[in-house]
Design a protein around this motif. Structure first.
Motif, PDB file in Angstrom:
ATOM      1  N   GLY A 375      41.053   4.339   5.701  1.00  0.00           N
ATOM      2  CA  GLY A 375      41.826   4.287   6.947  1.00  0.00           C
ATOM      3  C   GLY A 375      42.756   5.460   7.141  1.00  0.00           C
ATOM      4  N   SER A 376      42.953   6.271   6.071  1.00  0.00           N
ATOM      5  CA  SER A 376      43.822   7.442   6.193  1.00  0.00           C
ATOM      6  C   SER A 376      43.123   8.610   6.874  1.00  0.00           C
ATOM      7  CB  SER A 376      44.315   7.885   4.811  1.00  0.00           C
ATOM      8  OG  SER A 376      45.124   6.901   4.208  1.00  0.00           O
ATOM      9  N   THR A 377      41.789   8.649   6.806  1.00  0.00           N
ATOM     10  CA  THR A 377      41.046   9.805   7.324  1.00  0.00           C
ATOM     11  C   THR A 377      41.317  10.017   8.811  1.00  0.00           C
ATOM     12  OG1 THR A 377      39.292   9.700   5.680  1.00  0.00           O
ATOM     13  CG2 THR A 377      38.729  10.690   7.804  1.00  0.00           C
ATOM     14  N   THR A 378      41.876  11.172   9.110  1.00  0.00           N
ATOM     15  CA  THR A 378      42.219  11.543  10.487  1.00  0.00           C
ATOM     16  C   THR A 378      42.053  13.045  10.645  1.00  0.00           C
ATOM     17  OG1 THR A 378      43.987   9.878  10.317  1.00  0.00           O
ATOM     18  CG2 THR A 378      43.913  11.201  12.326  1.00  0.00           C
ATOM     19  N   ILE A 379      41.527  13.465  11.787  1.00  0.00           N
ATOM     20  CA  ILE A 379      41.441  14.887  12.103  1.00  0.00           C
ATOM     21  C   ILE A 379      41.824  15.077  13.561  1.00  0.00           C
ATOM     22  CG2 ILE A 379      38.951  14.750  12.607  1.00  0.00           C
ATOM     23  CD1 ILE A 379      38.745  17.662  11.557  1.00  0.00           C
ATOM     24  N   GLY A 380      42.583  16.132  13.820  1.00  0.00           N
ATOM     25  CA  GLY A 380      42.995  16.435  15.187  1.00  0.00           C
ATOM     26  C   GLY A 380      42.914  17.923  15.446  1.00  0.00           C
ATOM     27  N   VAL A 381      42.778  18.290  16.710  1.00  0.00           N
ATOM     28  CA  VAL A 381      42.740  19.701  17.097  1.00  0.00           C
ATOM     29  C   VAL A 381      43.465  19.877  18.425  1.00  0.00           C
ATOM     30  CG1 VAL A 381      40.531  20.101  15.942  1.00  0.00           C
ATOM     31  CG2 VAL A 381      40.568  19.520  18.372  1.00  0.00           C
ATOM     32  N   THR A 382      43.817  21.102  18.715  1.00  0.00           N
ATOM     33  CA  THR A 382      44.322  21.472  20.031  1.00  0.00           C
ATOM     34  C   THR A 382      43.262  22.334  20.698  1.00  0.00           C
ATOM     35  OG1 THR A 382      46.598  21.459  19.226  1.00  0.00           O
ATOM     36  CG2 THR A 382      46.181  22.573  21.320  1.00  0.00           C
ATOM     37  N   TYR A 383      42.632  21.795  21.739  1.00  0.00           N
ATOM     38  CA  TYR A 383      41.631  22.560  22.464  1.00  0.00           C
ATOM     39  C   TYR A 383      42.326  23.649  23.297  1.00  0.00           C
ATOM     40  CZ  TYR A 383      38.050  19.110  21.241  1.00  0.00           C
ATOM     41  OH  TYR A 383      37.176  18.309  20.557  1.00  0.00           O
ATOM     42  N   PRO A 384      41.633  24.695  23.632  1.00  0.00           N
ATOM     43  CA  PRO A 384      42.263  25.776  24.392  1.00  0.00           C
ATOM     44  C   PRO A 384      42.906  25.312  25.693  1.00  0.00           C
ATOM     45  CG  PRO A 384      40.202  26.548  23.466  1.00  0.00           C
ATOM     46  CD  PRO A 384      40.271  25.078  23.176  1.00  0.00           C
ATOM     47  N   ASP A 385      42.380  24.259  26.315  1.00  0.00           N
ATOM     48  CA  ASP A 385      42.946  23.814  27.588  1.00  0.00           C
ATOM     49  C   ASP A 385      43.982  22.707  27.408  1.00  0.00           C
ATOM     50  OD1 ASP A 385      41.080  21.989  26.717  1.00  0.00           O
ATOM     51  OD2 ASP A 385      40.315  21.526  28.714  1.00  0.00           O
ATOM     52  N   LYS A 386      44.450  22.495  26.171  1.00  0.00           N
ATOM     53  CA  LYS A 386      45.474  21.483  25.916  1.00  0.00           C
ATOM     54  C   LYS A 386      46.714  22.148  25.326  1.00  0.00           C
ATOM     55  CE  LYS A 386      42.645  18.221  27.146  1.00  0.00           C
ATOM     56  NZ  LYS A 386      42.823  17.504  28.444  1.00  0.00           N
ATOM     57  N   ASN A 387      47.846  21.455  25.478  1.00  0.00           N
ATOM     58  CA  ASN A 387      49.113  21.993  24.982  1.00  0.00           C
ATOM     59  C   ASN A 387      49.549  21.401  23.661  1.00  0.00           C
ATOM     60  OD1 ASN A 387      49.549  23.711  27.238  1.00  0.00           O
ATOM     61  ND2 ASN A 387      50.265  21.939  28.430  1.00  0.00           N
ATOM     62  N   SER A 388      48.865  20.348  23.215  1.00  0.00           N
ATOM     63  CA  SER A 388      49.246  19.728  21.947  1.00  0.00           C
ATOM     64  C   SER A 388      48.010  19.153  21.276  1.00  0.00           C
ATOM     65  CB  SER A 388      50.285  18.629  22.169  1.00  0.00           C
ATOM     66  OG  SER A 388      49.764  17.606  22.993  1.00  0.00           O
ATOM     67  N   MET A 389      48.176  18.877  19.986  1.00  0.00           N
ATOM     68  CA  MET A 389      47.055  18.361  19.207  1.00  0.00           C
ATOM     69  C   MET A 389      46.697  16.948  19.626  1.00  0.00           C
ATOM     70  SD  MET A 389      46.776  17.340  15.217  1.00  0.00           S
ATOM     71  CE  MET A 389      47.084  15.632  15.730  1.00  0.00           C
ATOM     72  N   GLN A 390      45.413  16.637  19.592  1.00  0.00           N
ATOM     73  CA  GLN A 390      44.949  15.289  19.839  1.00  0.00           C
ATOM     74  C   GLN A 390      43.963  14.892  18.749  1.00  0.00           C
ATOM     75  OE1 GLN A 390      43.191  16.522  23.733  1.00  0.00           O
ATOM     76  NE2 GLN A 390      41.353  15.453  23.029  1.00  0.00           N
ATOM     77  N   VAL A 391      44.024  13.627  18.341  1.00  0.00           N
ATOM     78  CA  VAL A 391      43.108  13.127  17.320  1.00  0.00           C
ATOM     79  C   VAL A 391      41.709  13.053  17.920  1.00  0.00           C
ATOM     80  CG1 VAL A 391      42.517  11.130  15.889  1.00  0.00           C
ATOM     81  CG2 VAL A 391      44.896  11.877  16.092  1.00  0.00           C
ATOM     82  N   VAL A 392      40.709  13.545  17.186  1.00  0.00           N
ATOM     83  CA  VAL A 392      39.350  13.603  17.738  1.00  0.00           C
ATOM     84  C   VAL A 392      38.376  12.703  16.993  1.00  0.00           C
ATOM     85  CG1 VAL A 392      39.610  15.906  18.722  1.00  0.00           C
ATOM     86  CG2 VAL A 392      38.838  15.658  16.346  1.00  0.00           C
ATOM     87  N   ASN A 393      38.808  12.089  15.884  1.00  0.00           N
ATOM     88  CA  ASN A 393      37.886  11.184  15.187  1.00  0.00           C
ATOM     89  C   ASN A 393      38.250   9.741  15.501  1.00  0.00           C
ATOM     90  OD1 ASN A 393      40.272  11.029  13.544  1.00  0.00           O
ATOM     91  ND2 ASN A 393      39.001  10.215  11.880  1.00  0.00           N
ATOM     92  N   SER A 394      37.605   8.812  14.820  1.00  0.00           N
ATOM     93  CA  SER A 394      37.844   7.391  15.029  1.00  0.00           C
ATOM     94  C   SER A 394      38.335   6.783  13.716  1.00  0.00           C
ATOM     95  CB  SER A 394      36.548   6.692  15.489  1.00  0.00           C
ATOM     96  OG  SER A 394      36.746   5.308  15.633  1.00  0.00           O
ATOM     97  N   PRO A 395      39.661   6.747  13.502  1.00  0.00           N
ATOM     98  CA  PRO A 395      40.183   6.179  12.247  1.00  0.00           C
ATOM     99  C   PRO A 395      39.709   4.740  12.055  1.00  0.00           C
ATOM    100  CG  PRO A 395      41.912   7.371  13.421  1.00  0.00           C
ATOM    101  CD  PRO A 395      40.744   7.267  14.353  1.00  0.00           C
ATOM    102  N   SER A 396      39.319   4.396  10.834  1.00  0.00           N
ATOM    103  CA  SER A 396      38.703   3.091  10.603  1.00  0.00           C
ATOM    104  C   SER A 396      39.690   1.942  10.688  1.00  0.00           C
ATOM    105  CB  SER A 396      37.999   3.071   9.242  1.00  0.00           C
ATOM    106  OG  SER A 396      38.920   3.304   8.199  1.00  0.00           O
ATOM    107  N   ASP A 397      41.001   2.214  10.688  1.00  0.00           N
ATOM    108  CA  ASP A 397      41.987   1.152  10.918  1.00  0.00           C
ATOM    109  C   ASP A 397      42.059   0.752  12.387  1.00  0.00           C
ATOM    110  OD1 ASP A 397      42.643   1.009   8.287  1.00  0.00           O
ATOM    111  OD2 ASP A 397      44.608   1.977   8.453  1.00  0.00           O
ATOM    112  N   GLY A 398      41.422   1.524  13.239  1.00  0.00           N
ATOM    113  CA  GLY A 398      41.516   1.275  14.673  1.00  0.00           C
ATOM    114  C   GLY A 398      42.604   2.081  15.333  1.00  0.00           C
TER     115      GLY A 398
END
Length: 1013
Positions: A375-398
């Motif tokens: 449930g700890s596994t998390t990855i996030g990125v900031t796309y060029p058209d965004k101003n802040s990081m957003q989580v892009v995976n689906s954490p298994s805790d929901g």
């Protein structure tokens, strides 16, 4: 800074259906890569596991070390305070950094948040670990993997003591090798957080000569050391003692100071040394590693597993199949920050550590470590058209889990405004053959910031599809891949489309509601807009309704090429089929008319106004009621005019074609008619039925075209012997076709603990209102939540305790048909009555006792039920009154008309009065009087009649000819007997008899009352 190519900046690659398999994860389905910043790009890949028949979904950031984008390790407010990846990213962003991407970090102690491995940020050791693996990053971004094997010592009073407790770890007792001496800094928190007595030595770092190198031969450590005022690997911090404290528990850590701390029960020699220190004494802290690379690390993070070493998969790895996070280093020096989702059916099944190691090797890594997963596994990125990081995976805790540490790539690059590439949207996608995908493009500058929508973009496509000049891509007819490229103002960008010819699954939805459609139940002529969508190995495919072939059986209606289905003009059943690429889904279609309730006669019946020789009244005698508890009594005298009329004004929905009602005829031979009016007020006569019959009969008659209101009911003299009489009418309905309904709603119940759910459906009515569904708990109405759309009733039941309970749902449809279902709740009491051990009636009698319906028979201190004894009428009346929940005190003033009233036992008088007043007990005419016969045994026909009078009418009535003695059922009891048999309350005997005249035993009464709850 040089400008990079569009291919490096906005690359989107995907692998078609014929791609090679990954030995580690399964068949490659689709992948895409998007540039995020200089030397950093996100790849998302999807694989199919034949073993688990499900997806594996990976995401990783590939990083080529460079001076503009650098690794950054982060944690919460201190090394023990957990935070989500998003929270840590916001903290970095608040300090002016742009978070390019990031993943969760090392394992940690769940109860304290303490990271298991080392933590280094800005070259400072924030938390130590000597035996865990780790990954380090130099100031130029280059990475290495290894084991820190840190040695931390404190030199005081001329002796070197190993700080076995480590740096910024929860203090532990370690009574060997000099004990568990622990060093705490401000990174640990505001206090030592110790919970037991010990010795705390407050140290203040000395800032003089910082940066000076102490040669290995002169400092006693065996390594060259650099003086510092902070803890650095390969460094020494000279400190002076501020104070020595005998601490009872937690002690504040002064700003800028360290604390050497040791539990009072730990090694006595080291404790004595600490106590011997005086303010002003010097203590030196050395941090060394045999591997000089750790002294070069400006950022570092511990890791539990060594996944790859020199290109070989490690040993002693976790075999759990779950979500994973890892860091790998390739032979060319580039770094992969890798995640794989897990434990989510339809999203990703996860992988073992060995599988992840093999996958990283496939990707070119030669060294790799495994970080915290699950449930700890998390990855996030900031796309060029965004101003802040957003989580892009689906954490298994929901949702994101708050973790101890994280690893980011950050940059301080600012927008240049100089075009560098185009970023196409969607960046990568999957499409069904023949589907259309509209592409758009944004200009991205040389620092990877979006500049807005690009203009004048020229699109081209290669591979399995074509694209128009304005970016509308059309997938080809065969499976494969296509690359869509956009060019404008000297820059370009590409995106890839995987084209799927045969989907794994086709789904149908209702466009109006968005709900899934598994079957259609429509009225004649009704239309519904449908939409189809496809899934390929759990991945959604882009498509339009025109990508599918829509067909239906001619009898049920028609369907257009874009999925609009229109039901036929008559009731029918058939199928609707949607197909694409050799895959199809077929759903059943039922076209049937409806029945609407106009009047159920359960109110005061004021809608019917007496006039011209007819008088309306409300009838509560259940022998003259067909549905519910009341009917309309119509007393008439046609007189000289030959017509008696009741006036009314009841709206009829537009388009209705039939009028239905129950009529209790009087055998007069007269005629019942209805008067209806159209929207303009023009009236017409609708013949209903001749009255040459007696008893109940359901009639359904055609309405005149355009009828929107019922204005009168008439009885017309038929030329017979009587112009007067009485009719009873019940359940007035309308229908849009020749349709009658005598089938009750179906009710099913589920109970899980105190969570209650019931599902109610009807063969004609597509939905029931909340008022048509009643929930009862031990006979008392309980409030629930009714979802009319889904036909589900949910409620929270009272905690059952030690007693047993009954929960019942009753539903009535527009035609007055009643359906019910009951369920036991709780375990029920242990044996209450001494004479019921191993008796079939034990649980029924115990329930009645717990509910206060029966009290049994006391003999001394022992309680008996006497299940096989005949029950007297007085006993039965009393139990039935309690079962109904009547407040017997309200009937004290009732006068009983029975000639044998004085024979009623005192304990039964109030119950008999209540049952008489409610019209349930009526007595027997005998010897010129009315008798209750309270002390006589009650027979089965009498008991079923009384119980039948407690219920509403409308339950299914069974034919009795399956019983060999059905002819012996008295006429006055027949309707009630048929109802109880139809409900399954009474089943008869194994020999096929009903025995209506036989006495009823107390055990039989217990079962019937229990079942009726």
């Amino acid at each position: 800074m040089k400008q990079i190519t569009a291919a490096a900046m906005a690359l989107s690659l995907s692998i078609g259906q014929a791609a090679l398999a990954s030995d580690a994860l399964g068949h490659d389905l689709h992948a895409g890569t998007t540039a995020l910043s200089q030397g950093a790009a996100l790849t998302q890949g999807y694989f199919w596991s034949d073993t688990y028949s499900d997806l594996r979904t990976e995401r990783y950031v590939t990083y080529t070390p460079n001076e503009n984008v650098t690794p950054t390790v982060a944690y919460g407010a201190n090394v023990l305070q957990r935070a989500t990846l998003s929270t840590m990213a916001r903290q970095l962003e608040s300090r002016g950094k742009r978070v390019v991407g990031g993943t969760n970090g090392d394992f940690y102690v769940l109860s304290t948040g303490q990271p298991l491995g080392l933590v280094v940020t800005d070259g400072v050791l924030r938390s130590s670990a000597s035996y865990h693996y780790g990954v380090g990053f130099r100031s130029d971004g280059t990475a290495f993997v290894g084991t820190p094997n840190l040695t931390i010592t404190a030199t005081m009073l001329g002796e070197r003591v190993t700080v076995f407790g480590g740096v910024n770890k929860i203090r532990q007792v370690r009574t060997v090798d000099g004990g568990g001496l622990t060093l705490l800094t401000g990174d640990f928190g505001s206090t030592t957080q110790n919970t037991s007595p010990g010795v705390d030595v407050v140290l203040r770092p000395v800032t003089e000569n910082v940066g000076e190198t102490l040669p290995a031969g002169e400092n006693g450590s065996g390594y060259d050391l650099v003086l510092s005022d902070q803890l650095r690997i390969g460094g020494r911090v000279r400190c002076t003692v501020d104070q020595v404290v005998e601490a009872a528990g937690a002690n504040a850590i002064p700003a800028g100071c360290f604390i050497l701390t040791m539990n009072a029960k730990d090694d006595a020699g080291t404790l004595n040394m600490l106590r011997s220190l005086q303010p002003g004494d010097e203590v030196s802290i050395d941090v060394t590693s045999a591997d000089p690379r750790w002294g070069e690390a400006t950022e570092a993070l511990g890791a539990m597993y060594l996944l790859l070493q020199n290109g070989q998969v490690g040993s002693a790895l976790s075999t759990e199949r779950t979500a994973r996070t890892a860091v790998g280093v390739k032979a060319d020096g580039s770094v992969l920050f890798y995640t794989l989702d897990g434990k989510q059916e339809g999203i990703s099944v996860g992988a073992t550590c060995a599988q992840v190691a093999q996958r990283l090797k496939e990707l070119g890594c030669v060294e790799a470590v495994g970080l915290d997963g699950g449930g700890s596994t998390t990855i996030g990125v900031t796309y060029p058209d965004k101003n802040s990081m957003q989580v892009v995976n689906s954490p298994s805790d929901g949702a994101e889990r708050a973790n101890s540490t994280a690893m980011f790539l950050t940059t301080e690059l600012k927008a240049t405004g100089v075009p560098g590439s185009l970023m196409l949207s969607p960046g990568d996608t999957l499409a069904l053959a023949g589907a259309q995908v509209p592409f758009s493009a944004q200009t991205v500058d040389t620092a990877y910031y979006a500049m807005g929508a690009a203009s004048g973009v020229a699109y081209t496509a290669s591979g399995a599809g074509s694209v128009t000049d304005d970016g509308l891509f059309t997938a080809g007819a065969s499976a494969g891949s296509a690359v869509v490229t956009g060019q404008a103002n000297g820059v370009s960008g590409s995106a890839n489309v995987t084209v799927v010819a045969t989907p794994s699954q086709i789904n149908i939805t209702n466009e109006s509601t968005g709900g899934s459609v598994q079957a259609l139940s429509l009225e004649p002529g009704e239309s519904v807009p449908l939409s189809a969508s496809s899934i390929w190995k759990n991945l959604n495919l882009r498509s339009q309704d025109t990508c599918y072939t829509w067909t239906c059986d001619e009898a049920v209606g028609t369907v257009t090429a874009d999925g609009t289905f229109t039901a036929g003009s008559k009731s029918s059943s058939g199928n609707l089929t949607v197909s694409a690429g050799g895959r199809q889904v077929t759903i059943p279609v039922n076209v049937a008319g409806h029945i609407y309730l106009l009047e159920d006669m359960e109110g005061d019946n004021s809608a019917f106004v007496s006039a011209e020789g007819a008088r309306a009244g409300t009838e509560a005698d259940l022998s003259k009621v067909r549905t519910g508890r009341q009917s309309l009594r119509l007393e008439y005298d046609a007189g000289e005019s030959g017509t008696a009329q009741l006036n009314t004004s009841i709206a009829i929905s537009a388009g209705e074609r039939y009028l239905g009602l129950w009529v209790y005829g009087d055998g007069s031979g007269n005629n019942l008619t209805a008067v209806v009016a159209d929207a303009a007020g023009n009236e017409s006569i609708v013949p209903v039925t001749g009255l040459s019959f007696t008893g109940w009969k359901h009639v359904l008659v055609p309405l005149t075209d355009g009828a929107v209101r019922l204005t009168a009911l008439r009885v017309v003299y038929g030329g017979g012997n009587s112009r007067t009489g009485t009719l009873w009418l019940d359940q007035l309905t309308s229908a849009n076709e020749d349709l009658e309904d005598f089938t009750p709603p179906t009710v099913s119940i589920k109970v899980a603990g105190t969570k209650f759910t019931a599902t109610v459906s009807d063969n004609v009515d597509r939905s029931l209102t909340a008022g048509a569904v009643i929930l009862q708990y031990d006979g008392a109405v309980l409030t629930g939540t009714w979802n009319e759309k889904t036909g589900t009733l949910s409620a929270n039941l009272p905690a059952p305790g030690a007693a047993g309970h009954r929960v019942t749902v009753t539903a009535v449809d527009a035609s007055g048909n009643l359906g019910r279902a009951s369920r036991e709740v709780g375990e029920g009491a242990t044996l209450i009555f001494a004479d019921l051990e191993d008796h079939w009636a034990a649980s029924y009698a115990d329930y009645l006792y717990e509910q206060g319906i029966t009290k049994g028979v006391s003999q001394g201190t022992t309680l008996y039920y006497q299940p096989d004894a005949n029950i007297t009428r007085a006993e039965f009346f009393t139990m039935a009154a309690r079962w109904m929940g009547l407040d017997l005190s309200k009937y004290a003033g009732v006068s009983l008309p029975f000639a044998d009233a004085q024979e009623i036992p005192a304990w039964a008088v109030s119950a008999v009065k209540a049952m008489y007043a409610e019209g349930i007990v009526k007595g027997s005419q005998d010897r010129g009087g009315l008798y209750a016969y309270p002390m006589s045994s009650i027979n089965r026909a009498e008991a079923m009649t009384i119980l039948g009078r407690t219920q509403m009418r409308g339950y299914p009535e069974a034919e009795l000819n399956s019983f060999t003695d059905s002819a012996s059922v008295p006429a006055w009891a027949e309707a009630y007997v048929r109802s109880l048999v139809g409900q399954g309350v009474v089943n008869g005997y194994e020999d096929g008899t009903l025995r209506p005249g036989a006495s009823m035993s107390r055990g039989q009464v217990a079962k019937v009352l229990y079942t009726l709850r």
